[in-house]
Enzyme design. Structure first.
Site, mmCIF file in Angstrom:
data_model
loop_
_atom_site.group_PDB
_atom_site.id
_atom_site.type_symbol
_atom_site.label_atom_id
_atom_site.label_comp_id
_atom_site.label_asym_id
_atom_site.label_seq_id
_atom_site.Cartn_x
_atom_site.Cartn_y
_atom_site.Cartn_z
ATOM 1 N N LYS A 91 0.813 -1.226 0.000
ATOM 2 C CA LYS A 91 0.000 0.000 0.000
ATOM 3 C C LYS A 91 0.843 1.271 0.000
ATOM 4 O O LYS A 91 0.405 2.314 -0.483
ATOM 5 C CB LYS A 91 -0.961 -0.003 1.192
ATOM 6 C CG LYS A 91 -2.113 -0.970 1.016
ATOM 7 C CD LYS A 91 -3.185 -0.764 2.065
ATOM 8 C CE LYS A 91 -4.463 -1.501 1.722
ATOM 9 N NZ LYS A 91 -4.365 -2.963 1.917
ATOM 10 N N GLU A 113 -10.488 6.643 2.796
ATOM 11 C CA GLU A 113 -11.445 5.690 3.361
ATOM 12 C C GLU A 113 -10.650 4.473 3.792
ATOM 13 O O GLU A 113 -9.598 4.182 3.231
ATOM 14 C CB GLU A 113 -12.479 5.291 2.309
ATOM 15 C CG GLU A 113 -12.018 4.182 1.339
ATOM 16 C CD GLU A 113 -10.872 4.579 0.409
ATOM 17 O OE1 GLU A 113 -10.659 5.797 0.212
ATOM 18 O OE2 GLU A 113 -10.176 3.673 -0.107
ATOM 19 N N SER A 370 1.746 -9.756 -0.762
ATOM 20 C CA SER A 370 1.391 -8.331 -0.663
ATOM 21 C C SER A 370 1.586 -7.733 0.725
ATOM 22 O O SER A 370 1.728 -6.516 0.848
ATOM 23 C CB SER A 370 -0.054 -8.131 -1.124
ATOM 24 O OG SER A 370 -0.935 -8.962 -0.391
HETATM 25 C C1 LIG Z 1 -5.227 -3.937 1.376
HETATM 26 C C2 LIG Z 1 -4.531 -5.193 1.103
HETATM 27 C C3 LIG Z 1 -4.883 -6.022 0.028
HETATM 28 C C4 LIG Z 1 -6.093 -5.790 -0.840
HETATM 29 O O1 LIG Z 1 -6.038 -4.682 -1.668
HETATM 30 P P1 LIG Z 1 -5.733 -4.768 -3.222
HETATM 31 O O2 LIG Z 1 -6.072 -3.421 -3.720
HETATM 32 O O3 LIG Z 1 -6.629 -5.836 -3.793
HETATM 33 O O4 LIG Z 1 -4.319 -5.122 -3.374
HETATM 34 C C5 LIG Z 1 -4.115 -7.152 -0.226
HETATM 35 N N1 LIG Z 1 -3.060 -7.460 0.553
HETATM 36 C C6 LIG Z 1 -2.701 -6.700 1.606
HETATM 37 C C7 LIG Z 1 -1.527 -7.127 2.424
HETATM 38 C C8 LIG Z 1 -3.415 -5.542 1.904
HETATM 39 O O5 LIG Z 1 -3.050 -4.809 2.973
#
Ligand SMILES: *Cc1c(COP(=O)(O)O)cnc(C)c1O
Length: 385
Positions: A91, A113, A370
């Site tokens: 993020k 948000e 992620s």
């Molecule tokens: C917020 C988040 C997501 C989901 O958001 P996307 O926009 O689909 O990437 C996925 N993985 C993590 C670790 C997150 O914090």
């Protein structure tokens, strides 16, 4: 020709996307689009952003091969380690880009948000770094569930507003943030958290996350001397997925975006309009948006970014879904076999890999990790005891 081209001037990716907002917000979207287009083409802006990504966020993130789990499964498994970025997920790429753009546009304040609080914390982080005021809209139910993240945001100097309307969750927080923006656009930038919403957001947020795919493509070429056979990411709104996919859509790799079974916008949804965009969306027979349900609050979104809807409709990317039980298993498997505790969101991607490994023997599979699991251990402790 790339499959990840810019959208049309109306913000369309094929049949999807667009700018479905009240008249009062059209000028703000147009101003933002022009500012982003100019900044993205400006070498000074890009150099400043690259420097922030390197010296503040910690990029490039590394590529890790999972030798133990790969041997268990009969595949070569690589992880793109977005979990090692500052604040613990992908993020940060987006919020640094948008906060820098807000400064560039002369805005003094950002609003955001948040559902689980992760995007709120990331936004508050970027605002603190750049000396911007920050207000985060969060459903009252989520404020209660995510007390630790609410405290983090306050620690970082942000104001958190508990939204009491509707179901008092993420989609109500989005509506409230848009309402704020209508009245404050002179001074305020709306820092949207994924590849969704009205044009230019899906495009702009994708560009800020492209760095994931560009790095991963280069790192795979160095490590393998080739592209991976399969590229996998989890999909909430779809920002981490579009980031890594952007590095591979023009290769021969099979590309897979994994959704939670309770928020399967592509498998269970139909095209509809919500939050300023046309995209696949889970809705009832009267067109009412359904609530998504997932073990992972970060994937609890009934829609999906419009470019994903496009990539699904042309058959370039597959969007299967996995159950909460499979995710819990994947979360433990990566922890035990590799010493890496994943966030529950990318555990969805791994859950699909565990299910499908038998059909991918000998192949190289790249998963976008992620985020890290620190934020989820309390919840998992309750579930696993
Ligand atoms: C917020 C988040 C997501 C989901 O958001 P996307 O926009 O689909 O990437 C996925 N993985 C993590 C670790 C997150 O914090």
């Amino acid at each position: 020709m790339t499959l990840m081209a810019d959208p049309t001037p109306e913000g369309r990716f094929g049949d999807f996307g667009g700018r479905f907002v009240p008249e009062t917000l059209v000028p703000a979207c147009i101003e933002l689009e022009a500012a982003f287009r100019e900044a993205w083409a400006d070498t000074v802006f890009r150099a400043t952003l690259d420097e922030l990504l390197r010296d503040y966020a910690g990029r490039p993130s590394i590529l890790t091969e999972c030798h133990n789990l790969g041997a268990d499964l009969g595949i070569r498994l690589l992880l793109k380690r977005e979990d090692l970025n500052h604040t613990g997920s992908h993020k940060i790429n987006n919020v640094l880009g948008q906060a820098l753009l807000a400064k560039h546009m002369g805005k003094k304040r950002i609003i955001a948000e948040t559902g689980a609080g992760q995007h709120g914390v990331a936004s508050a982080t970027a605002a603190a770094l750049m000396g911007l005021e920050c207000k985060v809209y969060m459903g009252a139910v989520d404020v209660e569930r995510q007390a630790l993240n609410v405290f983090r945001m306050k620690l970082l100097g942000a104001e958190v507003e508990a939204v009491e309307s509707g179901s008092r969750t993420l989609k109500d927080a989005v509506n409230e943030a848009m309402r704020d923006w209508v009245g404050s656009v002179e001074s305020t930038h709306y820092c949207l958290g994924s590849v969704m919403g009205p044009h230019p957001y899906p495009w702009m947020v994708r560009q800020f996350h492209r760095v994931i795919g560009e790095e991963a493509n280069r790192q795979c070429r160095e490590m393998l001397g080739a592209d991976p056979d399969v590229v996998v990411a989890c999909v909430g709104g779809g920002s981490n997925a579009i980031g890594i996919f952007s590095g591979f859509v023009d290769t021969k790799a099979r590309i897979v975006g994994v959704e939670p079974a309770g928020g399967a916008a592509v498998a269970r949804g139909v095209p509809g309009v919500v939050h300023g965009m046309k995209s696949y969306l889970m809705q009832d027979e009267y067109g009412q948006v359904l609530e998504a349900h997932s073990i992972s609050a970060g994937l609890d979104y009934p829609g999906i970014g419009p470019e994903h809807s496009h990539l699904a409709s042309i058959g370039r990317v597959e969007y299967p879904n996995v159950t909460d039980a499979e995710v819990i298993d994947a979360f433990q498997t990566l922890s035990r076999r590799e010493g890496i505790i994943p966030a529950l969101e990318p555990a969805h991607g791994l859950a699909w890999i565990l299910r499908e490994a038998g059909n991918m023997q000998g192949q190289t599979v790249l998963l976008n990790l992620s985020g890290r699991g620190d934020k989820d251990v309390g919840q998992m402790m309750d579930i696993l005891g």
